[in-house]
Design an enzyme around this catalytic site. Structure first.
Site, PDB file in Angstrom:
ATOM      1  N   THR A 213      48.394  44.196  47.842  1.00 13.98           N
ATOM      2  CA  THR A 213      47.757  45.429  47.959  1.00 13.98           C
ATOM      3  C   THR A 213      47.989  45.517  49.547  1.00 13.98           C
ATOM      4  O   THR A 213      48.380  44.686  50.406  1.00 13.98           O
ATOM      5  CB  THR A 213      46.128  45.103  48.092  1.00 13.98           C
ATOM      6  OG1 THR A 213      45.899  44.201  46.755  1.00 13.98           O
ATOM      7  CG2 THR A 213      45.417  46.311  48.037  1.00 13.98           C
ATOM      8  N   ARG A 241      44.767  49.230  32.979  1.00 10.66           N
ATOM      9  CA  ARG A 241      44.293  48.259  33.899  1.00 10.66           C
ATOM     10  C   ARG A 241      43.946  48.844  35.523  1.00 10.66           C
ATOM     11  O   ARG A 241      44.801  49.402  35.968  1.00 10.66           O
ATOM     12  CB  ARG A 241      44.911  47.010  34.030  1.00 10.66           C
ATOM     13  CG  ARG A 241      44.172  46.003  34.858  1.00 10.66           C
ATOM     14  CD  ARG A 241      44.799  45.831  36.212  1.00 10.66           C
ATOM     15  NE  ARG A 241      44.175  44.667  37.064  1.00 10.66           N
ATOM     16  CZ  ARG A 241      44.083  44.458  38.332  1.00 10.66           C
ATOM     17  NH1 ARG A 241      45.221  45.284  38.955  1.00 10.66           N
ATOM     18  NH2 ARG A 241      43.737  43.678  38.895  1.00 10.66           N
TER      19      ARG A 241
END
Length: 348
Positions: A213, A241
């Site tokens: 991330t 997801r």
């Protein structure tokens, strides 16, 4: 009479330094600062060549300094967060934007979110495939829609209406991420034959497939906090997801009454334990420091639960903390008090 006059003179002279000190404090520049991360996870130090490390640190520095320069010029923490994240989104080094991981089906599905600590307004997007800068779209959702989160095709239609740049999904392709997908799928297929269940097979994947991330938190001269996060998600993810990055309170949270947080790690745990908001709530309601609140959540609560990852956080005094319980986390920070930092491993 002479004694009274002498005493008055002494008191007046004694008060001059105090007055000057108070005046200097009144005109002192307010503190401003920024912290960024490029993901936490299984970062193997033995495989981190000097060339590779320099590449990561150079990009982290570029992103950090771009955001800091805006803060120094009096721009908002929101503008600084967007600028820093977009530089990371445009780099193939990180799992966001250009360097996003692949889904099980060989595509890219991107998530992002942003939150303003003054207004508590927030915007998020999930599962977008053709938006060049997911964090820019999250900001547009926050400022120009009546909603907090948009997903998939609807989010992309909204992006088109806002005039945001769109790209083919192949724009996000990188060979390194594709090779990771092939390795992950091979393992999944082998494990699924034995376990007879995709979900169980997925649990056998190493953390290197589950993390990645980018994010930023900032404090501007007005005292406003902002947090933002952007990601390509989890390698070989299926069924649409969604991780913690676009979930307000899990991967991103900001509140001027406490702190701003951007998280990175195994998203399912960050969602379950509401990590970003929990850190801020502990500060606000328990009256503990930012560093203490973050440490308890990352190195106690999450560790006991089996969750790996880390966060970057900043409070309204400009204090910054960047704890993680994984082997590494790409991170950097800079403050108007003169402190600056770039690191990957715990001993940096």
């Amino acid at each position: 009479m002479k004694n009274k006059l002498l005493l008055s003179t002494v008191l007046t002279l004694a008060s001059v330094p105090l007055f000057m000190h108070a005046a200097a404090q009144a005109h002192q520049e307010p503190v401003f600062a920024i912290a960024i991360h490029g993901g936490a996870g299984t970062i193997n130090k033995s495989k981190m060549t000097t060339e590779k490390r320099n590449a990561y640190e150079t990009k982290l520095k570029q992103a950090r300094d771009a955001g800091y320069a805006l803060l120094a010029d009096g721009e908002s923490s929101q503008a600084a967060v967007i600028a820093a994240i977009q530089i990371l989104e445009n780099s193939p080094l990180f799992n966001a934007g250009k360097g996003a991981v692949y889904t099980f089906d060989g595509e890219h599905e991107l998530d992002a979110s942003i939150m303003n600590g003054k207004t508590l307004n927030a915007g998020a997007v999930s599962g977008v495939k053709t938006i060049k800068s997911p964090i820019a779209l999250a900001e547009a959702v926050m400022e120009k829609s009546v909603h907090v989160m948009l997903s998939g095709e609807g989010a992309e239609v909204f992006a088109q209406q806002q005039g945001l740049a769109s790209v083919e999904n192949s724009y996000f392709d990188t060979d390194a991420r594709y090779q990771s997908l092939l390795k992950a799928k091979k393992q999944l297929v082998e494990q699924e034959k034995t376990l007879k269940n995709f979900q169980a097979a997925h649990q056998t994947l190493g953390n290197e497939y589950k993390f990645g991330t980018v994010g930023a938190v900032a404090l501007d001269k007005s005292g406003t906090l902002t947090a933002g996060t952007s990601t390509g998600g989890m390698t070989a993810k299926r069924f649409g997801r969604i991780g913690d990055a676009p979930i307000i309170g899990a991967g991103t949270y900001a509140n001027n009454d406490s702190c701003a947080v951007s998280a990175t790690g195994h998203g399912e745990y960050f969602i379950r334990y509401h990590v970003a908001a929990d850190i801020c709530a502990r500060m606000q309601y328990q009256g503990i420091s930012l560093e203490k609140a973050a440490d308890v959540v990352i190195n106690d609560v999450l560790v006991k639960a089996g969750g790996s990852g880390g966060i970057i956080a900043i409070d309204t005094a400009g204090n910054i903390t960047m704890p993680f319980n994984s082997t590494g986390m790409y991170r950097a920070s800079k403050s108007s008090n003169g402190a600056e930092f770039i690191g990957i491993f715990k001993d940096d």
